[in-house]
Design a protein around this motif. Structure first.
Motif, PDB file in Angstrom:
ATOM      1  N   ARG A 232     -10.866   0.579   1.565  1.00  0.00           N
ATOM      2  CA  ARG A 232      -9.981   1.014   0.477  1.00  0.00           C
ATOM      3  C   ARG A 232      -8.671   0.229   0.494  1.00  0.00           C
ATOM      4  O   ARG A 232      -8.138  -0.118  -0.560  1.00  0.00           O
ATOM      5  CB  ARG A 232      -9.723   2.512   0.586  1.00  0.00           C
ATOM      6  CG  ARG A 232      -8.707   3.066  -0.403  1.00  0.00           C
ATOM      7  CD  ARG A 232      -9.147   2.916  -1.836  1.00  0.00           C
ATOM      8  NE  ARG A 232      -8.203   3.594  -2.733  1.00  0.00           N
ATOM      9  CZ  ARG A 232      -7.934   3.206  -3.967  1.00  0.00           C
ATOM     10  NH1 ARG A 232      -8.538   2.153  -4.486  1.00  0.00           N
ATOM     11  NH2 ARG A 232      -7.074   3.882  -4.704  1.00  0.00           N
ATOM     12  N   CYS A 233      -8.155  -0.077   1.683  1.00  0.00           N
ATOM     13  CA  CYS A 233      -6.940  -0.884   1.756  1.00  0.00           C
ATOM     14  C   CYS A 233      -7.167  -2.247   1.109  1.00  0.00           C
ATOM     15  O   CYS A 233      -6.307  -2.744   0.374  1.00  0.00           O
ATOM     16  CB  CYS A 233      -6.507  -1.052   3.217  1.00  0.00           C
ATOM     17  SG  CYS A 233      -5.853   0.442   3.997  1.00  0.00           S
TER      18      CYS A 233
ATOM     19  N   TYR B  92       2.049   1.761  -3.415  1.00  0.00           N
ATOM     20  CA  TYR B  92       0.977   2.358  -4.207  1.00  0.00           C
ATOM     21  C   TYR B  92       0.925   3.864  -3.977  1.00  0.00           C
ATOM     22  O   TYR B  92       0.627   4.642  -4.887  1.00  0.00           O
ATOM     23  CB  TYR B  92      -0.343   1.712  -3.806  1.00  0.00           C
ATOM     24  CG  TYR B  92      -1.564   2.161  -4.575  1.00  0.00           C
ATOM     25  CD1 TYR B  92      -1.961   1.498  -5.733  1.00  0.00           C
ATOM     26  CD2 TYR B  92      -2.334   3.240  -4.136  1.00  0.00           C
ATOM     27  CE1 TYR B  92      -3.087   1.898  -6.432  1.00  0.00           C
ATOM     28  CE2 TYR B  92      -3.460   3.649  -4.825  1.00  0.00           C
ATOM     29  CZ  TYR B  92      -3.836   2.974  -5.975  1.00  0.00           C
ATOM     30  OH  TYR B  92      -4.952   3.384  -6.665  1.00  0.00           O
TER      31      TYR B  92
ATOM     32  N   TRP C  51      -2.679   7.602  -6.208  1.00  0.00           N
ATOM     33  CA  TRP C  51      -2.862   7.956  -4.799  1.00  0.00           C
ATOM     34  C   TRP C  51      -3.109   9.455  -4.610  1.00  0.00           C
ATOM     35  O   TRP C  51      -4.063   9.866  -3.959  1.00  0.00           O
ATOM     36  CB  TRP C  51      -1.632   7.523  -4.004  1.00  0.00           C
ATOM     37  CG  TRP C  51      -1.630   7.911  -2.561  1.00  0.00           C
ATOM     38  CD1 TRP C  51      -1.180   9.087  -2.019  1.00  0.00           C
ATOM     39  CD2 TRP C  51      -2.101   7.125  -1.466  1.00  0.00           C
ATOM     40  NE1 TRP C  51      -1.327   9.082  -0.647  1.00  0.00           N
ATOM     41  CE2 TRP C  51      -1.897   7.886  -0.281  1.00  0.00           C
ATOM     42  CE3 TRP C  51      -2.662   5.863  -1.358  1.00  0.00           C
ATOM     43  CZ2 TRP C  51      -2.240   7.418   0.979  1.00  0.00           C
ATOM     44  CZ3 TRP C  51      -3.002   5.385  -0.088  1.00  0.00           C
ATOM     45  CH2 TRP C  51      -2.791   6.164   1.052  1.00  0.00           C
TER      46      TRP C  51
ATOM     47  N   TRP D 280      -6.493  -5.142  -6.029  1.00  0.00           N
ATOM     48  CA  TRP D 280      -6.168  -4.634  -7.366  1.00  0.00           C
ATOM     49  C   TRP D 280      -4.706  -4.889  -7.708  1.00  0.00           C
ATOM     50  O   TRP D 280      -4.388  -5.328  -8.825  1.00  0.00           O
ATOM     51  CB  TRP D 280      -6.485  -3.151  -7.446  1.00  0.00           C
ATOM     52  CG  TRP D 280      -6.269  -2.565  -8.802  1.00  0.00           C
ATOM     53  CD1 TRP D 280      -7.100  -2.647  -9.890  1.00  0.00           C
ATOM     54  CD2 TRP D 280      -5.118  -1.825  -9.240  1.00  0.00           C
ATOM     55  NE1 TRP D 280      -6.537  -1.996 -10.968  1.00  0.00           N
ATOM     56  CE2 TRP D 280      -5.333  -1.490 -10.599  1.00  0.00           C
ATOM     57  CE3 TRP D 280      -3.950  -1.420  -8.610  1.00  0.00           C
ATOM     58  CZ2 TRP D 280      -4.405  -0.754 -11.327  1.00  0.00           C
ATOM     59  CZ3 TRP D 280      -3.006  -0.695  -9.337  1.00  0.00           C
ATOM     60  CH2 TRP D 280      -3.243  -0.368 -10.682  1.00  0.00           C
TER      61      TRP D 280
ATOM     62  N   ASP E  45      -6.815   9.164  -3.446  1.00  0.00           N
ATOM     63  CA  ASP E  45      -6.793   8.920  -1.999  1.00  0.00           C
ATOM     64  C   ASP E  45      -6.438  10.177  -1.210  1.00  0.00           C
ATOM     65  O   ASP E  45      -7.009  10.425  -0.136  1.00  0.00           O
ATOM     66  CB  ASP E  45      -5.806   7.801  -1.680  1.00  0.00           C
ATOM     67  CG  ASP E  45      -6.226   6.482  -2.301  1.00  0.00           C
ATOM     68  OD1 ASP E  45      -7.099   5.806  -1.740  1.00  0.00           O
ATOM     69  OD2 ASP E  45      -5.694   6.137  -3.372  1.00  0.00           O
TER      70      ASP E  45
ATOM     71  N   TYR F 110       0.930   5.443  -9.478  1.00  0.00           N
ATOM     72  CA  TYR F 110      -0.444   5.080  -9.137  1.00  0.00           C
ATOM     73  C   TYR F 110      -1.203   6.342  -8.724  1.00  0.00           C
ATOM     74  O   TYR F 110      -0.598   7.360  -8.381  1.00  0.00           O
ATOM     75  CB  TYR F 110      -0.450   4.043  -8.005  1.00  0.00           C
ATOM     76  CG  TYR F 110       0.357   2.812  -8.328  1.00  0.00           C
ATOM     77  CD1 TYR F 110      -0.079   1.901  -9.278  1.00  0.00           C
ATOM     78  CD2 TYR F 110       1.584   2.572  -7.693  1.00  0.00           C
ATOM     79  CE1 TYR F 110       0.663   0.768  -9.581  1.00  0.00           C
ATOM     80  CE2 TYR F 110       2.338   1.452  -7.998  1.00  0.00           C
ATOM     81  CZ  TYR F 110       1.870   0.550  -8.940  1.00  0.00           C
ATOM     82  OH  TYR F 110       2.604  -0.561  -9.263  1.00  0.00           O
TER      83      TYR F 110
ATOM     84  N   ILE G 151       0.840  -1.205   0.000  1.00  0.00           N
ATOM     85  CA  ILE G 151       0.000   0.000   0.000  1.00  0.00           C
ATOM     86  C   ILE G 151       0.872   1.251   0.000  1.00  0.00           C
ATOM     87  O   ILE G 151       0.575   2.227  -0.701  1.00  0.00           O
ATOM     88  CB  ILE G 151      -0.953  -0.012   1.202  1.00  0.00           C
ATOM     89  CG1 ILE G 151      -1.943  -1.170   1.079  1.00  0.00           C
ATOM     90  CG2 ILE G 151      -1.715   1.315   1.300  1.00  0.00           C
ATOM     91  CD1 ILE G 151      -2.850  -1.339   2.291  1.00  0.00           C
TER      92      ILE G 151
ATOM     93  N   ASP H 165      -9.292  -2.905  -1.241  1.00  0.00           N
ATOM     94  CA  ASP H 165      -9.396  -2.654  -2.682  1.00  0.00           C
ATOM     95  C   ASP H 165      -8.016  -2.526  -3.315  1.00  0.00           C
ATOM     96  O   ASP H 165      -7.748  -3.104  -4.368  1.00  0.00           O
ATOM     97  CB  ASP H 165     -10.217  -1.391  -2.908  1.00  0.00           C
ATOM     98  CG  ASP H 165     -10.258  -0.960  -4.367  1.00  0.00           C
ATOM     99  OD1 ASP H 165     -10.435  -1.840  -5.237  1.00  0.00           O
ATOM    100  OD2 ASP H 165     -10.133   0.243  -4.634  1.00  0.00           O
ATOM    101  N   ILE H 166      -7.124  -1.780  -2.676  1.00  0.00           N
ATOM    102  CA  ILE H 166      -5.779  -1.586  -3.223  1.00  0.00           C
ATOM    103  C   ILE H 166      -5.030  -2.913  -3.268  1.00  0.00           C
ATOM    104  O   ILE H 166      -4.402  -3.260  -4.283  1.00  0.00           O
ATOM    105  CB  ILE H 166      -5.001  -0.552  -2.384  1.00  0.00           C
ATOM    106  CG1 ILE H 166      -5.600   0.846  -2.561  1.00  0.00           C
ATOM    107  CG2 ILE H 166      -3.514  -0.545  -2.780  1.00  0.00           C
ATOM    108  CD1 ILE H 166      -5.006   1.896  -1.638  1.00  0.00           C
TER     109      ILE H 166
END
Length: 249
Positions: free
Chosen positions: A222-223, A34, A61, A229, A65, A59, A31, A225-226
């Protein structure tokens, strides 16, 4: 601060991301990668016609984010573009219209959740046996009405409701589908199960990511999801390497 016992011993068991448990420190490094990884880009301008190399974020971010709250419908579309890329004019209109179309259902979802994040909702909220009116039923309807660019729509909705509305793409949805169980209302049920099963590790990830990056505090939704992905798009190794040298404060 993160509990040292979590950092030393915890693993995340995410069947949707693959068969092997993920060490907590690797999940954090991925993460952080990312968030901070850079890639080279050749840039040409009137002042430098021969071009030069620059390093840009690998990415989205900073564009998603770390972006501030939406300022309205147009801002919602811009957030979707920040994560998934620019839209042509007709596609922009499609996303804008889709966000308006699902607005009342999103409001119903928030009302039904009553302030609880997705991972704190009971399993019955994601069972077809308790439909209609459940959170799972409402989220499935949002996805069905998201139009031709559902990734942009769900990105905007997740940014608006980061603890409740999952961000799903065609890739991550495909990874979640094989893990559906009988009676599940949709792939959101799989996301919830994995968050519940790894509650302590994800809680520690939330804290560590926010403390280390300093510019964003993604929820465990969200973590997840990251991580999913990165694992399903073959970007895991790159993100892991980029984030391995970033320490927790």
């Amino acid at each position: 601060m993160v509990d040292p016992a979590i950092a030393a011993d915890a693993v995340l068991v995410l069947p949707s991301a693959g068969p092997d448990p993920i060490p907590w420190e690797d999940a954090l490094a991925a993460i952080l990668g990312y968030a901070c990884a850079r890639r080279p880009l050749r840039f040409r301008s009137p002042g430098v016609p021969e071009g030069r190399w620059v390093r840009v974020p690998a990415y989205p971010w900073s564009r998603f984010d770390a972006a501030g709250p939406s300022t309205g419908p147009d801002g919602d579309v811009l957030l979707g573009e920040g994560l998934h890329g620019r839209l042509a004019r007709d596609a922009w209109t499609d996303v804008h219209d889709a966000l308006a179309r699902v607005g009342s259902r999103v409001d119903e979802t928030v009302l039904r959740a009553a302030g609880r994040p997705l991972w704190a909702l009971p399993a019955e909220e994601f069972s077809v046996l308790d439909e209609p009116g459940t959170v799972g039923w409402l989220l499935r309807g949002i996805g069905a009405a998201a139009g031709a660019h559902p990734g942009h729509v769900l990105a905007a909705l997740h940014h608006r409701h980061p603890a409740l509305v999952p961000h799903l793409t065609r890739t991550t949805r495909r990874a979640l589908l094989p893990h559906l169980e009988e009676g599940d209302s949709g792939v959101e049920a799989v996301v919830r199960r994995e968050l519940v099963a790894n509650a302590g590790a994800f809680a520690a990830l939330e804290t560590a990511v926010a403390e280390t990056t300093g510019d964003a505090a993604p929820t465990r939704l969200r973590c997840h999801d990251i991580l999913l992905w990165l694992a399903t798009t073959l970007r895991w190794a790159h993100a892991l390497q980029a984030g391995a040298g970033v320490g927790v404060t």
